[in-house]
Design a protein around this motif. Structure first.
Motif, short mmCIF file in Angstrom:
data_model
loop_
_atom_site.label_atom_id
_atom_site.label_comp_id
_atom_site.label_asym_id
_atom_site.label_seq_id
_atom_site.Cartn_x
_atom_site.Cartn_y
_atom_site.Cartn_z
N VAL A 1 0.79 -0.86 -0.26
CA VAL A 1 -0.16 0.29 0.01
C VAL A 1 0.85 1.05 -0.21
O VAL A 1 1.67 1.72 1.07
CB VAL A 1 -0.84 0.35 0.95
N GLU A 2 1.48 2.48 -1.13
CA GLU A 2 1.83 3.05 -1.22
C GLU A 2 1.78 4.40 -0.47
O GLU A 2 2.31 4.85 -0.11
CB GLU A 2 2.13 3.82 -2.51
N ASP B 1 10.09 -2.69 -0.97
CA ASP B 1 9.94 -1.38 -2.71
C ASP B 1 10.41 -2.02 -3.59
O ASP B 1 11.29 -2.81 -3.91
CB ASP B 1 10.22 -0.39 -2.12
N GLU B 2 11.21 -0.91 -4.41
CA GLU B 2 12.09 -1.57 -5.89
C GLU B 2 13.11 -0.81 -5.55
O GLU B 2 13.91 -2.00 -6.48
CB GLU B 2 11.14 0.92 -6.26
N ARG B 3 13.58 -0.29 -4.18
CA ARG B 3 15.26 -1.24 -4.28
C ARG B 3 15.46 -3.05 -3.48
O ARG B 3 16.25 -3.34 -3.54
CB ARG B 3 15.90 -0.04 -3.44
N GLY B 4 14.36 -3.18 -3.67
CA GLY B 4 13.96 -4.95 -3.06
C GLY B 4 14.03 -4.48 -1.22
O GLY B 4 14.24 -5.97 -0.61
N GLU B 5 14.28 -3.34 -0.76
CA GLU B 5 14.09 -3.03 0.65
C GLU B 5 12.62 -3.75 1.34
O GLU B 5 11.08 -3.05 0.72
CB GLU B 5 14.85 -2.25 0.92
N LEU B 6 12.60 -4.12 2.52
CA LEU B 6 10.88 -3.29 3.27
C LEU B 6 10.48 -3.17 2.88
O LEU B 6 11.18 -1.84 3.25
CB LEU B 6 11.26 -4.68 4.49
N ALA B 7 8.71 -3.10 2.56
CA ALA B 7 8.44 -1.83 2.50
C ALA B 7 7.15 -1.23 3.60
O ALA B 7 6.22 -0.69 3.67
CB ALA B 7 8.12 -1.65 1.20
N CYS B 8 7.68 -2.39 4.19
CA CYS B 8 6.22 -1.90 5.88
C CYS B 8 6.86 -1.19 6.90
O CYS B 8 7.47 -1.79 7.37
CB CYS B 8 5.93 -3.73 6.51
N GLY B 9 5.65 -0.46 6.93
CA GLY B 9 6.14 0.08 7.68
C GLY B 9 5.64 -0.08 9.53
O GLY B 9 5.37 1.24 9.99
N ASN B 10 4.64 -1.19 9.22
CA ASN B 10 4.89 -1.58 10.92
C ASN B 10 5.80 -2.44 11.42
O ASN B 10 6.52 -3.70 11.07
CB ASN B 10 3.37 -1.98 10.86
N ASP B 11 7.13 -1.61 12.54
CA ASP B 11 7.89 -2.11 12.72
C ASP B 11 7.92 -4.07 13.35
O ASP B 11 8.57 -4.63 13.35
CB ASP B 11 8.50 -1.73 13.60
N CYS B 12 6.63 -4.23 13.95
CA CYS B 12 6.14 -4.55 14.59
C CYS B 12 6.15 -6.19 13.66
O CYS B 12 6.06 -7.14 13.82
CB CYS B 12 4.95 -4.73 15.45
N ARG B 13 5.86 -6.09 12.53
CA ARG B 13 5.38 -6.74 11.32
C ARG B 13 5.96 -7.42 9.88
O ARG B 13 6.34 -8.22 9.13
CB ARG B 13 3.51 -6.34 10.92
N ASP C 1 0.03 4.37 2.15
CA ASP C 1 0.42 4.01 4.15
C ASP C 1 0.86 2.61 4.15
O ASP C 1 0.16 2.05 3.94
CB ASP C 1 -1.39 4.30 4.78
N ASP C 2 1.93 2.74 4.03
CA ASP C 2 3.03 1.49 3.99
C ASP C 2 2.83 0.89 5.38
O ASP C 2 2.84 -1.02 5.37
CB ASP C 2 4.57 1.67 3.76
N TRP C 3 2.46 1.31 6.11
CA TRP C 3 1.18 0.32 8.07
C TRP C 3 1.11 -0.65 7.50
O TRP C 3 0.99 -1.81 7.80
CB TRP C 3 0.76 1.21 8.41
N TRP C 4 -0.03 -0.39 6.03
CA TRP C 4 -1.36 -1.61 5.78
C TRP C 4 0.02 -2.34 4.73
O TRP C 4 -0.82 -3.73 4.63
CB TRP C 4 -2.16 -0.66 5.12
N SER C 5 1.10 -2.42 4.73
CA SER C 5 1.39 -3.37 3.49
C SER C 5 1.96 -4.47 4.08
O SER C 5 2.22 -4.76 4.68
CB SER C 5 3.16 -2.66 3.13
N CYS C 6 2.04 -5.77 3.12
CA CYS C 6 2.22 -6.97 3.68
C CYS C 6 3.70 -6.58 4.47
O CYS C 6 4.74 -6.02 4.13
CB CYS C 6 2.64 -7.85 2.56
#
Length: 161
Positions: free
Chosen positions: A100-101, A113-125, A103-108
């Motif tokens: 979810v671009e 992201d485009e660089r291959g780095e984790l894109a989930c904004g929720n640090d717990c998940r 609001d990355d909080w809701w991303s899997c």
């Protein structure tokens, strides 16, 4: 599990394709045809004229069902189907995790992201197991596709769909 399964499945398809390509090269990619009692390579595409692909026992006829099966599985057809299966594997492997671009909080948890780095904004998940359904979907698709090769060496019962 998916990496092992996709690697095994890709190897099975590639091996099948290599054998079909070798058979096609033997006769400059002949068209296999039903000759009524035998299967032959089309004289127009096989160097030196018509060549028998299959004859029955003691020069008897090839059974109807066997002739039909051989004709439907000539090298050209097998190569085309292998190419399609490999393309399907590439598409399955490329299915992304939900991102979810806005609001990355809701991303899997496994979204990248485009660089291959984790894109989930929720640090717990972030970095945890997939929670968007992508991994179970990919697993089901791969298991179903691999089941057609379940008679091959290396098949594991745990891959059964």
């Amino acid at each position: 599990m998916s990496d092992e399964l996709i690697d095994w499945l890709r190897a099975q398809i590639e091996a099948r394709k290599v054998v079909a390509e070798a058979a096609a090269r033997e006769g400059d990619n002949p068209v296999w045809q039903d000759g009524g009692e035998y299967v032959y390579a089309d004289r127009d595409t096989y160097p030196g004229g018509t060549t028998y692909i299959a004859v029955g026992p003691w020069d008897g006829p090839v059974p109807d069902a066997v002739r039909a099966h051989l004709v439907l599985n000539d090298p050209r057809d097998v190569i085309a189907r292998c190419r399609a299966e490999l393309a399907e594997l590439d598409m399955i492997d490329a299915i992304p995790h939900q991102r979810v671009e806005d609001d990355d909080w809701w991303s899997c948890a496994q979204a990248r992201d485009e660089r291959g780095e984790l894109a989930c904004g929720n640090d717990c998940r972030a970095g945890g197991p997939c929670d968007c359904g992508r991994d179970p979907l990919v697993s089901r698709l791969l298991r179903a596709k691999a089941y057609g090769y379940s008679h091959r060496p290396g098949w594991r019962e745990e891959w059964r769909p």
